[in-house]
Design a protein around this motif. Structure first.
Motif, PDB file in Angstrom:
ATOM      1  N   UNK A   1       0.863  -1.194   0.000  1.00 59.11           N
ATOM      2  CA  UNK A   1       0.000   0.000   0.000  1.00 59.11           C
ATOM      3  C   UNK A   1       0.895   1.239   0.000  1.00 59.11           C
ATOM      4  N   UNK A   2       0.337   2.364  -0.479  1.00 57.24           N
ATOM      5  CA  UNK A   2       1.126   3.588  -0.490  1.00 57.24           C
ATOM      6  C   UNK A   2       1.502   3.975   0.933  1.00 57.24           C
ATOM      7  N   UNK A   3       2.630   4.663   1.070  1.00 59.96           N
ATOM      8  CA  UNK A   3       3.134   5.046   2.401  1.00 59.96           C
ATOM      9  C   UNK A   3       2.130   5.845   3.196  1.00 59.96           C
ATOM     10  N   UNK A   4       1.409   6.713   2.469  1.00 58.98           N
ATOM     11  CA  UNK A   4       0.546   7.642   3.209  1.00 58.98           C
ATOM     12  C   UNK A   4      -0.773   7.007   3.644  1.00 58.98           C
ATOM     13  N   UNK A   5      -1.035   5.795   3.210  1.00 60.40           N
ATOM     14  CA  UNK A   5      -2.294   5.169   3.611  1.00 60.40           C
ATOM     15  C   UNK A   5      -2.285   4.924   5.114  1.00 60.40           C
ATOM     16  N   UNK A   6      -3.371   5.352   5.813  1.00 67.16           N
ATOM     17  CA  UNK A   6      -3.377   5.200   7.266  1.00 67.16           C
ATOM     18  C   UNK A   6      -3.557   3.741   7.673  1.00 67.16           C
ATOM     19  N   UNK A   7      -3.254   3.442   8.917  1.00 62.17           N
ATOM     20  CA  UNK A   7      -3.494   2.115   9.454  1.00 62.17           C
ATOM     21  C   UNK A   7      -2.263   1.241   9.389  1.00 62.17           C
ATOM     22  N   UNK A   8      -2.320   0.157  10.140  1.00 62.02           N
ATOM     23  CA  UNK A   8      -1.227  -0.799  10.215  1.00 62.02           C
ATOM     24  C   UNK A   8      -1.327  -1.770   9.049  1.00 62.02           C
ATOM     25  N   UNK A   9      -0.338  -1.805   8.161  1.00 60.44           N
ATOM     26  CA  UNK A   9      -0.402  -2.752   7.055  1.00 60.44           C
ATOM     27  C   UNK A   9      -0.235  -4.178   7.552  1.00 60.44           C
ATOM     28  N   UNK A  10       0.452  -4.318   8.696  1.00 57.95           N
ATOM     29  CA  UNK A  10       0.621  -5.646   9.271  1.00 57.95           C
ATOM     30  C   UNK A  10      -0.731  -6.323   9.476  1.00 57.95           C
ATOM     31  N   UNK A  11      -1.698  -5.508   9.949  1.00 59.82           N
ATOM     32  CA  UNK A  11      -3.029  -6.067  10.220  1.00 59.82           C
ATOM     33  C   UNK A  11      -3.674  -6.626   8.959  1.00 59.82           C
ATOM     34  N   UNK A  12      -3.397  -5.979   7.834  1.00 62.81           N
ATOM     35  CA  UNK A  12      -3.994  -6.469   6.587  1.00 62.81           C
ATOM     36  C   UNK A  12      -3.444  -7.844   6.233  1.00 62.81           C
ATOM     37  N   UNK A  13      -2.131  -7.976   6.322  1.00 60.87           N
ATOM     38  CA  UNK A  13      -1.525  -9.267   6.004  1.00 60.87           C
ATOM     39  C   UNK A  13      -2.003 -10.315   7.001  1.00 60.87           C
ATOM     40  N   UNK A  14      -2.085  -9.908   8.266  1.00 62.24           N
ATOM     41  CA  UNK A  14      -2.523 -10.825   9.314  1.00 62.24           C
ATOM     42  C   UNK A  14      -3.946 -11.304   9.038  1.00 62.24           C
ATOM     43  N   UNK A  15      -4.797 -10.374   8.659  1.00 60.90           N
ATOM     44  CA  UNK A  15      -6.191 -10.731   8.363  1.00 60.90           C
ATOM     45  C   UNK A  15      -6.265 -11.722   7.216  1.00 60.90           C
ATOM     46  N   UNK A  16      -5.496 -11.464   6.159  1.00 56.82           N
ATOM     47  CA  UNK A  16      -5.511 -12.363   5.012  1.00 56.82           C
ATOM     48  C   UNK A  16      -5.021 -13.745   5.410  1.00 56.82           C
ATOM     49  N   UNK A  17      -3.932 -13.769   6.184  1.00 58.34           N
ATOM     50  CA  UNK A  17      -3.358 -15.053   6.597  1.00 58.34           C
ATOM     51  C   UNK A  17      -4.333 -15.827   7.477  1.00 58.34           C
ATOM     52  N   UNK A  18      -4.946 -15.110   8.429  1.00 57.72           N
ATOM     53  CA  UNK A  18      -5.878 -15.788   9.334  1.00 57.72           C
ATOM     54  C   UNK A  18      -7.072 -16.356   8.582  1.00 57.72           C
ATOM     55  N   UNK A  19      -7.577 -15.577   7.628  1.00 57.20           N
ATOM     56  CA  UNK A  19      -8.707 -16.058   6.837  1.00 57.20           C
ATOM     57  C   UNK A  19      -8.301 -17.292   6.041  1.00 57.20           C
ATOM     58  N   UNK A  20      -7.093 -17.211   5.475  1.00 61.02           N
ATOM     59  CA  UNK A  20      -6.599 -18.320   4.673  1.00 61.02           C
ATOM     60  C   UNK A  20      -6.453 -19.589   5.520  1.00 61.02           C
ATOM     61  N   UNK A  21      -5.765 -19.441   6.646  1.00 64.66           N
ATOM     62  CA  UNK A  21      -5.475 -20.620   7.474  1.00 64.66           C
ATOM     63  C   UNK A  21      -6.745 -21.263   8.024  1.00 64.66           C
ATOM     64  N   UNK A  22      -7.750 -20.422   8.298  1.00 60.72           N
ATOM     65  CA  UNK A  22      -8.993 -20.946   8.860  1.00 60.72           C
ATOM     66  C   UNK A  22      -9.630 -21.959   7.914  1.00 60.72           C
ATOM     67  N   UNK A  23      -9.292 -21.888   6.626  1.00 62.82           N
ATOM     68  CA  UNK A  23      -9.836 -22.838   5.664  1.00 62.82           C
ATOM     69  C   UNK A  23      -9.163 -24.208   5.765  1.00 62.82           C
ATOM     70  N   UNK A  24      -8.046 -24.252   6.474  1.00 67.38           N
ATOM     71  CA  UNK A  24      -7.299 -25.507   6.522  1.00 67.38           C
ATOM     72  C   UNK A  24      -7.191 -26.103   7.917  1.00 67.38           C
ATOM     73  N   UNK A  25      -6.834 -25.257   8.869  1.00 67.92           N
ATOM     74  CA  UNK A  25      -6.536 -25.793  10.190  1.00 67.92           C
ATOM     75  C   UNK A  25      -6.532 -24.657  11.207  1.00 67.92           C
ATOM     76  N   UNK A  26      -6.419 -25.035  12.484  1.00 70.18           N
ATOM     77  CA  UNK A  26      -6.315 -24.003  13.514  1.00 70.18           C
ATOM     78  C   UNK A  26      -4.890 -23.956  14.027  1.00 70.18           C
ATOM     79  N   UNK A  27      -4.380 -22.754  14.185  1.00 65.84           N
ATOM     80  CA  UNK A  27      -3.001 -22.609  14.642  1.00 65.84           C
ATOM     81  C   UNK A  27      -2.945 -21.742  15.881  1.00 65.84           C
ATOM     82  N   UNK A  28      -1.831 -21.915  16.625  1.00 62.47           N
ATOM     83  CA  UNK A  28      -1.604 -21.001  17.741  1.00 62.47           C
ATOM     84  C   UNK A  28      -0.698 -19.884  17.260  1.00 62.47           C
TER      85      UNK A  28
END
Lengths: 846, 398
Positions: free
Chosen positions: A655-682
């Motif tokens: 995302x562009x530098x000036x976009x507000x918010x934590x980009x980490x959260x976006x990746x985290x959200x995508x990963x969590x959604x993805x993993x939920x389709x396969x298994x549960x992780x800690x």
């Protein structure tokens, strides 16, 4: 390799079959014909004409009236060209000839015509008007008449008024271009005779024998060595213990000794004297040129001609350059080179040799690189009168290796590396002597016919089961049909019930036809693959072995691309040192290529990161907000012979530098959604690797297995690569995910029978207290009434106060067996507030 | 009283007829039938009548009331419909404007075609197998009957790993084909076998628009008791016909690969000229469009373009006369009518032996085709390097 139709016609009658058809049949039965083209022309009614007189045309400035003779008759011809002169010899098209006006359009038939009132009985022609190809044209002045007097390289004797142009420029021919790769396994197909043999079999025609018998003066004492049905063999495979009856033939004493019999199983040679070195006659020159060889002189051309004809490379030495010993004997020694021995080949290059390389030498010096190229010291020169002809067999692998390491992939080397039949050495030498006798009648055989080596004709028999043939073809051929095919290819066949006993002809036994399956191929290709009808195999229905990883990968692509909006990229499996260093990857993790295309492709990727970042950088020229991923392998050294190959998914959000918010959260959200389709992780907070932001790295594990990680790219890498964006990534270990997702079962939970109720709580905590702390605190409330805790806002700002943040949760309560009363809800709220406060939170609005 | 009832009825119906909207209708309803309406007013007079008259007039009044109520309902639904139509008209939007953007990603074209290929073969009972990309010389060469001095082993073609070689397995290489998985699978599962192996392969070769050091292949292997060249033709014909969505024919030519005997090249009928080598073009009116379309399809050689071209052809057949049709050579197949597709053949006994399978008992065939080339053909991609470029402008098209 180029093959001339006219040449083939000398050995097999191709009749009126179209060249396209021949090319097609060769392609379908033998080897691929890549293309064909026509050369030469019939030059009907076009002869050499000589200009006797010239006078100006009365009615036209630029026209000349010439008297032209064809040796018999004089003709009046009007000509518009400027380069004509009295005495010039030029192509003269008589009435009835076909010419192209100004070299364009379709040919038209020449008629008697009046040009500006003056009768013209023919035409003096420019190259383009009679279809001479580019090479001839380029020798001439543009648009001028072809000046045959200028063609000094042609044998002047043959150019005189009346000579048919066909004898100068070659008759019409078709050249087939064979795909060399499809001849790799066929040493017998590297000359016209071999191709003719195939065509004879394809068309069911007779193959004419090579003309090998020498004129009566030269008699060889012969004994038959072969019992082969082939005409070729009959005619030629005779052992010539050359013992000439006339003494003067022996005036040259030669001795051949082979020091490395493995690399040279057979060496034939002969000395000729009274040789004059002249230009080749036009027929020889044009024929060699038509298949792409350069004409040098008659002797060298003859060696090339025979090579192109039978496939055996030959070499002619200047005999005078071969050292004599005290008794006047010249010794040819076939030996290995000394380490770093220097040798100058006839192309003028000097090579430094190795011990594996084979040389033809005399007692003092090397004369030729065996089977590859002659030396400059012994090459045929204009004044040469005595020659030594070599026709030998060299071992394919070492010849190939030498040719490769010296970068000399000559026509000769290309043939020897295919495993030529040693029987051919003798046949070719006889053919060469015969040809030289025609070209240079004064030449005399001056030595015995040398034939050294341990090679013996190999008799090879194969038993073939007719049932096996039919089972592999999926066809029912009769034994008679199989026999007919094999006999047409010069195999000897006897049959006993359903077994065929096959004897392989000499020219196929060196490499190509050794086992039953090789014979099956012969039958199949000659029978014609087009006669094999497609049929589905009759096999029991069987569910194929499951490939869980493939299934999972396909699902992963669907989730990432079609669900989460990521676009898939493919990258190379390698990158350069700079690439991984910029990403803080360790050099000891990398496998290195011994031979690599460039410094940027030297290391096998140990991570998908460097190449994905390259993709990102490239795309930043056009996009500044996108999501990419790659599914690929990483390679790592792990101590054992085979390295570790891991299948990995790497996803990135940009995302562009000036976009507000934590980009980490976006990746985290995508990963969590993805993993939920396969298994549960800690989720576990672990020390970040060098490429990740030290405070923004999270691992997803199941037991001890690492499944995935999510991180923001280390700011230093962003700087290293000069990327002006925010990048967060997630990496998934596909192999581990496959293992774990198999244990992941989906269980249905009955829908709740009693209503749930929810309330929000907003709280303020120190900035570095985690969400998880608060969630854990709420979970301490006894009972099972809390069914869901959802964080829906995080807020930082001046209203909250320095070093603090506000969280907002929605909490859902439900009982399994009754509808919650207001009292119960109030009680739960109080308990939750109590725990939160205990954990250090300040409840807002209380 | 009877008269005033009838008068009421008339007036009401008259007013109803004149009413234009729901508001007026409501007013009429209130005025005549409402609690304080005219009907109520009239019926107040009932109390002065005799019992008999009460009964008669009562019945009449009831009848009129029901009738009027029905009429009002009718009118109401009529007006409601009219009103709805009118309000729909006010909801006009510009249908040419694009929809609200939705986010979707794209799957790489190689992945897409690979999945398609896997699906077709799976349906024919083939398992999908996999093997290492860094492979030993043994599996990449010797096991496949490619001995040490074979041209295919030239350093020019193969990437080698910088590592000590193993006495039995030789050096480590980047696999030059997917064929090593043949022997690996034979060793692991034995006969019978029905597998395909899609995967990444490497050649030590300079990159240009049509060559890359990295590309994808699909290997196929079928081993059983009576597997023949006829069944190879059958399976490939089925596969290609399904892949291209139309009947395709295949032909064999002799070819040479050390790990098969007999060795073959397999071609399929050109999709552009239907295997004829010539393309018929319409010279009459739409000719130019047709020609352009065909030429475009020739260049792209893609499925979609092909469908378009078929349409162009059909149109022409319906409308044309013979003398307006000319043909010209097909460039895609160089007039041969055939497209080169893959190498194949009967598995060489040495390969079966390397895989531990008894070549007296079992036989079969193997093939290998370029998945990358198939992808390029399918979508009309003219530069192989785009596939590893990661360029979103390219990837977004799939």
């Amino acid at each position: 390799m180029k093959i001339s139709r006219n040449w083939l016609n000398e050995f097999v009658d191709l009749g009126k079959t179209s060249s396209q058809e021949i090319a097609k049949l060769l392609t379908l039965h033998t080897a691929e014909v890549e293309g064909l083209y026509e050369t030469g022309s019939d030059f009907e009614n076009i002869v050499v004409g000589k200009i006797l007189t010239m006078e100006k045309h009365p009615n036209a400035d630029k026209l000349t009236i010439c008297k032209v003779t064809d040796g018999k008759k004089e003709y009046q011809v009007v000509c518009g060209a400027q380069n004509i002169y009295i005495g010039m010899q030029a192509p003269f098209a008589k009435i009835g000839a076909k010419v192209k006006w100004h070299g364009e359009g379709d040919p038209v038939t020449l008629e008697k015509a009046k040009i500006r009132g003056v009768e013209s009985e023919g035409m003096l022609c420019a190259g383009s008007e009679i279809g001479l190809h580019e090479e001839e044209k380029s020798n001439q002045q543009k648009s001028g008449i072809v000046d045959l007097n200028d063609m000094v390289d042609l044998n002047a004797m043959e150019i005189k008024p009346g000579t048919h142009l066909k004898t100068i420029f070659g008759e019409k021919d078709t050249i087939f271009e064979m795909d060399n790769k499809s001849l790799t396994h066929r040493p017998d197909l590297w000359g016209h005779y071999g191709i003719a043999r195939e065509l004879a079999a394809i068309f069911g025609k007779k193959l004419r024998p090579l003309k090998l018998e020498l004129s009566s003066e030269y008699k060889f004492k012969t004994e038959t060595k072969f019992e082969n049905e082939s005409e070729f063999a009959h005619e030629s495979n005779e052992k010539h213990n050359f013992e000439n009856e006339k003494k003067h033939f022996s005036k040259i004493s030669m001795r051949v000794s082979i020091q490395n019999i493995h690399q040279c199983p057979r060496y034939c040679g002969i000395a000729l004297t009274n040789v004059t070195i002249e230009k080749s006659p036009i027929w020889l020159k044009t024929r060699l040129e038509s298949i792409g060889y350069k004409s040098i002189n008659a002797i060298v051309d003859a060696t090339n001609y025979v090579m192109a004809e039978v496939g055996q490379p030959l070499h002619a030495f200047d005999l005078g350059m071969i050292e004599k010993d005290a008794h006047g004997t010249r010794a040819i020694i076939i030996r290995n080179a000394q380490k770093k021995e220097k040798f100058q080949t006839l192309d003028g290059n000097t090579h430094s040799l190795t011990k594996e390389m084979l040389l033809i030498s005399d007692s003092k010096k090397a004369l030729a690189l065996a089977g590859i190229m002659g030396g400059q010291n012994s090459e045929i020169k204009d004044g040469t009168t005595e020659i030594f002809l070599e026709s030998a067999n060299f071992e394919p692998y070492s010849t190939r290796k030498t040719a490769q390491s010296l970068n000399l992939r000559t026509e000769s080397a290309q043939r020897f590396e295919k495993s030529l039949d040693p029987a051919l050495a003798e046949i070719a030498l006889k053919r060469l002597i015969k040809l030289i006798q025609t070209l240079c009648p004064s030449a005399q055989i001056a030595s015995s016919f040398i034939d050294e080596g341990t090679w013996k004709p190999k008799k090879h028999s194969i038993t073939v089961s007719a049932e096996k043939v039919n089972s592999k073809l999926g066809k029912k051929l009769s034994i008679a049909a199989m026999k007919k095919i094999l006999v047409s290819l010069e195999f000897t066949v006897t049959s006993k019930e359903k077994l065929l006993e096959i004897s392989v002809p000499s020219h196929r036994v060196t490499k190509d036809v050794l086992i039953e399956d090789d014979v099956i191929e012969e039958i199949a290709r000659m029978y014609g693959y087009e006669h094999i009808e497609p049929a589905l195999p009759l096999l029991p229905v069987k569910v194929p072995r499951d490939n869980i990883e493939r299934r999972l990968k396909i699902k992963a692509r669907k989730i990432l691309s079609l669900g989460l909006g990521f676009t898939e990229t493919y990258n190379y499996s390698f990158y350069g040192e700079e690439d991984y260093k910029k990403c803080f990857l360790k050099s000891e993790d990398h496998i290195v290529l011994r031979n690599y295309l460039s410094e940027e492709q030297k290391y096998m990727r140990a991570s998908l990161l460097p190449n994905l970042l390259k993709n990102i950088r490239e795309n930043l020229r056009f996009f500044n907000n996108f999501k990419l991923y790659e599914i690929g392998r990483t390679y790592k050294e792990k101590g054992s012979y085979m390295p570790e190959e891991k299948k990995v998914i790497l996803g990135a959000i940009i995302v562009p530098k000036k976009e507000p918010g934590e980009i980490f959260e976006k990746a985290l959200g995508a990963l969590e959604t993805f993993l939920a389709q396969y298994t549960q992780c800690e989720k576990e907070i672990k020390p970040a690797p060098d490429y990740a932001h030290p405070l923004k790295f999270l691992e997803f594990n199941q037991g001890k297995e690492k499944i995935a990680s999510c991180y923001e790219l280390h700011p230093q890498i962003i700087k290293n690569l000069d990327l002006d964006v925010k990048i967060a990534l997630f990496e998934i270990d596909l192999t581990n995910l496959v293992k774990k997702s198999q244990q992941h079962e989906i269980r249905y939970h009955p829908l709740p029978k009693f209503p749930e109720t929810s309330f929000d709580v907003s709280l303020i905590i120190p900035e570095k207290t985690t969400v998880k702390n608060m969630e854990d605190a709420m979970k301490k409330v006894p009972g099972k009434l809390i069914t869901k805790i959802t964080l829906f806002d995080i807020f930082k700002g001046t209203q909250i106060g320095e070093g603090k943040k506000a969280l907002a949760f929605s909490i859902t309560l439900r009982a399994e067996d009754h509808t919650l009363t207001d009292e119960e809800i109030r009680d739960m709220q109080q308990k939750i507030f109590f725990e939160l406060k205990k954990a250090g939170a300040e409840i807002r609005g209380l | 009283m009877e008269q005033s009832l009838q008068k009421l009825e008339e007036n009401t119906l008259d007013a109803l007829f004149k009413a234009n909207d729901l508001h007026q209708l409501r007013e009429i309803e209130v005025k005549y039938l409402g609690r304080k309406g005219e009907l109520t007013t009239i019926l107040r007079g009932l109390k002065d009548l005799s019992a008999e008259q009460k009964r008669v007039i009562g019945q009449l009044a009831n009848k009129i009331k029901i009738e009027l109520e029905n009429e009002i309902e009718k009118k109401r639904s009529k007006l409601e419909n009219a009103e709805l139509s009118k309000s729909l008209e006010n909801e006009w939007i510009d249908l040419t404007a694009p929809g609200a953007p939705c986010e979707i990603g794209h799957i790489h074209p190689i992945s897409q075609v690979q999945e398609e290929v896997e699906t077709i073969f799976s349906q024919m009972g083939f398992a999908v197998m996999d093997g290492p990309e860094i492979e030993s010389e043994y599996y990449n060469f010797e096991g496949l009957n490619i001995p040490a001095h074979h041209p295919a082993r030239d350093i020019q073609d193969t990437f080698f790993i910088e590592k000590k070689s193993d006495p039995k397995q030789g050096k480590l290489v980047l696999r030059t084909h997917t064929s090593p998985v043949q022997v690996r699978t034979m060793e692991k599962y034995g006969a019978p076998l029905r597998i395909i192996v899609p995967g990444r392969v490497f050649r030590y070769e300079a990159t240009d628009a049509s060559h890359d050091s990295t590309f994808y292949q699909v290997e196929g292997l079928m081993i059983d008791k009576d597997i023949s060249l006829a069944s190879l033709k059958g399976v490939m014909k089925e596969f290609l016909s399904r892949l291209f969505g139309r009947e395709v024919s295949v032909r064999f030519r002799p070819g040479y690969f050390p790990f098969v005997e007999p060795g073959l090249e397999l071609d399929f009928s050109c999709l552009i000229c239907d295997g004829k080598g010539q393309i018929k073009i319409d010279r009459a009116d739409h000719g130019e469009t047709n020609r352009a379309e065909i030429e475009h399809a020739e260049i792209n050689c893609s499925k979609i373009e092909h469908a378009k071209m078929n349409r162009a052809k059909t149109n022409r057949v319906e409308t044309d006369h013979v003398d307006t049709i000319e043909s010209r050579p097909c460039r895609v197949c160089k007039q041969t009518g055939w497209m080169e597709f893959m190498g194949a053949g009967m598995v060489h006994p040495s390969v079966l032996k390397a895989g531990g399978i008894d070549s007296e008992k079992y036989q079969g065939w193997a093939f290998g085709f370029g998945l990358t080339r198939l992808v390029m053909m399918r979508y009309g991609i003219d530069d192989i390097r785009l596939l590893t470029s990661g360029d979103l402008r390219f990837l977004h098209q799939f």
